[in-house]
Structure formats: C-alpha cells, structure tokens
Design an enzyme around this catalytic site. Structure first.
Site, PDB file in Angstrom:
ATOM      1  CG  ASN A  90      43.398  52.150  45.775  1.00 51.67           C
ATOM      2  OD1 ASN A  90      44.159  51.387  46.379  1.00 51.67           O
ATOM      3  ND2 ASN A  90      42.099  51.925  45.726  1.00 51.67           N
ATOM      4  CG  HIS A 182      43.632  44.322  42.531  1.00 56.54           C
ATOM      5  ND1 HIS A 182      44.092  43.867  43.742  1.00 56.54           N
ATOM      6  CD2 HIS A 182      42.562  45.113  42.814  1.00 56.54           C
ATOM      7  CE1 HIS A 182      43.351  44.356  44.713  1.00 56.54           C
ATOM      8  NE2 HIS A 182      42.419  45.112  44.174  1.00 56.54           N
TER       9      HIS A 182
END
Length: 218
Positions: A90, A182
């Site tokens: 990311n 997450h």
C-alpha cells in the site's frame, strides 16, 4: 535458499534485516511489499504519517522521492548480488499529480510482466528452481471480471508440477489476520481469488503487512 521479506523501510530494524539477509547468502529474495515508505515523508524530508491529511488542499501530493534513493543505496550490498523480485504494497501507491500512482515503484524495479503474458507490472509469474511463483497485485483490479483474474486463470492453467513441483503465491495484505488494524482489509480480494488458488493446490502463500521475515530452503 529462498528468503522472503516485507515492510523493510529504512530504520534501525532495516539494518538488522538486511544484515541477516546478506549473511544468509540467499539465491533469491522475494520482497512482498512496502519498500521505502517514501509516502510518509514530505517533500522537504520531514516525516508525516499522512501527507494528504496535513496538506489536504495542495494540488500535488508528491512524496519524498530521495527516500527511494536512500533505500536503494542502503540495500545495494544485497541487491547487487542477489535477484530481488518485488510485489507492491500500500505504501507504493503514492498518489501524485494527475492521479498517477505507483510511479516510483514501477520505475525502480524490473518485472518479468511481458514474459508472463501481462500488460501490467503489478502482477506476474516466474519459475525459479522447482517453484512457480505467482505475484499478485492487491491494489489494482482483482475482480473476477478483470484482467488480473483472467491472467491468473491462464497462468495457473499452464502450471506444470512435473516441471515446477511447488506453487507459491504472493501478494501484500494477508487475507487472514488477527491483527486488528488489518482485519479483513483484503476481504474482497479473498472472495474473488481464493477459490481459484485452492483449486490448483497452492502450496504456500506469503504476505507482508504484519512484518514477517521467512528463510526457506527448497
């Protein structure tokens, strides 16, 4: 010897990680995402957890590109002698002017995407030793109607265990994680692709995001 590492960054921990990798003398290193974290630094080099939060009205959200240069020089001891295969995390997205993304990542590494039959650098495959590696992109289209999924079906259909007995698949965010920050972050990708990977008997999956280092001998 195959080594797998992710979330390297450029910190005191990076020093120990790279030193361990060099001492391990691997034949191949997989870097499973989040390389330099340049997007956490402003263009003057000052650290920032969120550039767009601090400067939401600026038309250009450039990140601190020298951070990539520092990372490259710091890891040269390893990368100058050992093949390094990378998949994006990311922090490689780095939204910039003109809505450009992944510019530094795409420019600084080599990917066998053409040889893999893709038109994108974000997913590809290759063989090394007795392993067929599939590197998947978690931050581009992965829907079953998209190009990446169609390519994955094609690539797996050509997989031959008599040539490469092991099937290893890598992408950045884990589909299963108990880490609260997450949790279910990659759920849509899991729903789209998990059944296909199961159907071909994937042997091992490697992810980043939770900062693990693997050392494997095949």
């Amino acid at each position: 010897m195959l080594d797998i590492v992710g979330d390297t960054g450029l910190t005191y921990n990076t020093t120990a990680t790279i030193s361990h990798l060099v001492q391990n003398s691997p034949d191949l290193v997989l870097l499973v995402g989040d390389v330099s974290y340049a997007n956490l630094y402003l263009t003057n080099g000052t650290g920032s957890d969120c550039y767009s939060c601090n400067f939401s009205n600026t038309p250009i959200h450039e990140t601190y590109q020298p951070r990539w240069d520092y990372w490259g020089r710091f890891t040269e001891n390893l990368t100058s002698t050992v093949p390094l295969m990378v998949v994006e995390g990311n922090h490689e997205l780095e939204l910039q002017a003109g809505n450009k993304t992944f510019e530094a990542y795409s420019s600084r590494f080599a990917f066998p995407y053409v040889e893999s039959g893709t038109t994108w650098k974000f997913y590809y495959s290759f063989n090394a030793g007795g392993i067929h590696f599939v590197m998947l992109g978690a931050y581009i289209d992965f829907d079953r109607s998209g190009e990446q999924y169609e390519w994955l079906k094609m690539d797996l259909a050509k997989f031959n265990r008599s040539v490469t007995p092991w099937l290893v698949v890598t992408w950045y965010p884990p589909w299963y994680s108990t880490y609260t920050a997450h949790y279910k972050e990659a759920e849509y990708m899991k729903v789209a692709m998990e059944e296909l990977l199961y159907s071909y008997g994937t042997d091992i999956v490697f992810n980043g995001h939770d900062q693990l280092v693997y050392y494997l001998a095949f």
